[in-house]
Enzyme design. Structure first.
Site, mmCIF file in Angstrom:
data_model
loop_
_atom_site.group_PDB
_atom_site.id
_atom_site.type_symbol
_atom_site.label_atom_id
_atom_site.label_comp_id
_atom_site.label_asym_id
_atom_site.label_seq_id
_atom_site.Cartn_x
_atom_site.Cartn_y
_atom_site.Cartn_z
ATOM 1 N N LYS A 115 40.629 16.610 8.979
ATOM 2 C CA LYS A 115 41.355 15.502 9.604
ATOM 3 C C LYS A 115 40.408 14.617 10.403
ATOM 4 O O LYS A 115 40.475 13.382 10.333
ATOM 5 C CB LYS A 115 42.459 16.061 10.501
ATOM 6 C CG LYS A 115 43.257 15.025 11.281
ATOM 7 C CD LYS A 115 42.771 14.871 12.733
ATOM 8 C CE LYS A 115 42.962 16.131 13.541
ATOM 9 N NZ LYS A 115 42.520 15.939 14.956
ATOM 10 N N LYS A 155 34.418 11.151 20.151
ATOM 11 C CA LYS A 155 34.782 12.467 19.615
ATOM 12 C C LYS A 155 34.741 12.475 18.092
ATOM 13 O O LYS A 155 34.281 13.448 17.465
ATOM 14 C CB LYS A 155 36.187 12.854 20.096
ATOM 15 C CG LYS A 155 36.708 14.182 19.526
ATOM 16 C CD LYS A 155 35.798 15.353 19.870
ATOM 17 C CE LYS A 155 36.194 16.628 19.129
ATOM 18 N NZ LYS A 155 37.520 17.125 19.488
#
Length: 361
Positions: free
Chosen positions: A307, A239
């Protein structure tokens, strides 16, 4: 039948002059004090094993044909979690929800969900508990903190973390869940708000294979495909790599839109050209028209993209992989955050480039 993909070691990564120019043009030389630090818990050997099996929801997997009959918990009802929980309820699942801000549970309760006041209570009353949290800190707190889900886990139960976190966080939560005799599956998703609403997400799973098979019917309600990648950590790593690529693509796309306008071209036509060519990607045609109008309806918050880039850079450093383009993109998203754009869609990163152009004009 599942296919086996072999990762090829010893790949030579070559940086073109264009890529180096991108990095040097945007980023000044960064002091060693501000360079991303590797996670101390990472092993020195590569995180991803050289072979892993991939399964899609279209594969002939008998378990995916059976309806899940247990009770499902859902922790975290933000921009992604809420539509996912709604889809489970609408599919007839028995769902118990929790969120730090209880008011976000109310729409789901009106659809038939039950509410519990802590992650511990949700896990204690459910066969399988899903968690969709914003960042590693939240994921650890909800799972392992005071009144956390771990306290409600036990043999025969499963915990499915669909948050986007780093490898170390996923492994930590796995250890706590396993210590209670329960099963763990990491299953971060590729996709944003609209795919979550439409049940078109892509699940990147790793962990207990038996739990993967058990919750496959639920994953098929929520998504269009699912991949099983082996041991815990592989899902998180996949991911982060995907979102690293996406963030870099958006930064480059933003530069193209602004450059086309500055040289007298119609940026709307640029979006059409890009969308029809070899570099076409759904992101360009979906985001481009709004970006040309300086509109950024939030599907994936910019703060989350930054992030993910930060975590991807930490992952890269842990295995000594150079990622200068992603590093340059990360700095751009940080600038965008400093302009108060954290909660806007990540396509609002173009505003940081606009400001940079005005500063140098």
């Amino acid at each position: 039948m599942p296919s086996t993909l072999l990762a090829k070691p010893n790949i030579n990564y070559l940086l073109s002059s264009t890529a180096m120019a991108l990095c040097s043009a945007f980023c000044p030389r960064i002091s060693a004090n501000f360079r991303p630090k590797p996670f101390s818990s990472f092993p020195s050997k590569p995180l991803l094993s050289l072979s892993f099996k991939v399964f899609s929801s279209q594969a002939t997997d008998a378990s995916s044909q059976d309806k899940f009959s247990g009770r499902v918990g859902f922790l975290g009802l933000g921009i992604m979690g809420s539509p996912m929980a709604q889809n489970l309820i609408k599919a007839g699942c028995d769902v118990i929800v929790w969120n730090r801000t209880k008011s976000k549970c109310d729409p789901l309760i009106s659809l038939g969900a039950k509410y519990r006041s802590s992650p511990e209570e949700v896990a204690a009353n459910c066969d399988v508990t899903f968690a969709m949290l914003a960042d590693p800190e939240s994921a650890i707190d909800v799972a392992c903190g005071k009144n956390g889900a771990v306290r409600g886990m036990g043999p025969g139960k499963g915990y499915v973390d669909i948050s986007t976190v780093d490898v170390a966080t996923s492994k930590l939560i796995n250890e706590h869940i396993k210590a209670r005799g329960a099963l763990f599956l990491e299953a971060p998703v590729s996709g944003s708000k609209k795919p979550a609403e439409d049940g078109q997400l892509i699940f990147l799973t790793a962990g207990d294979r038996s739990l993967y098979e058990l919750v496959s019917p639920l994953l098929d309600i929520l998504g269009k495909s699912r991949f099983y990648l082996g041991e815990v950590g592989n899902g998180a790593a996949m991911k982060l790599v995907v979102n690293m690529i996406m963030g870099s693509m958006m930064a480059s796309f933003s530069e193209g839109i602004l450059l086309s306008k500055k040289v007298g071209l119609d940026p709307s036509v640029l979006v059409e050209v890009v969308s029809q060519g070899a570099i076409s990607a759904p992101m360009y045609s979906l985001k481009g028209p709004s970006m040309v109008k300086s509109q950024y309806p939030t599907a994936f918050p910019l703060k989350h993209q930054q992030k993910d880039l930060r975590l991807a850079l930490g992952l890269a450093e842990s295995v000594s992989q150079s990622t200068p383009i992603a590093a340059a993109a990360n700095e751009l998203y940080k600038v965008a955050k400093s302009y108060g754009l954290s909660d806007e869609d990540f396509s609002a990163v173009i505003e940081a480039l606009k400001a940079k152009s005005q500063d140098t004009a």
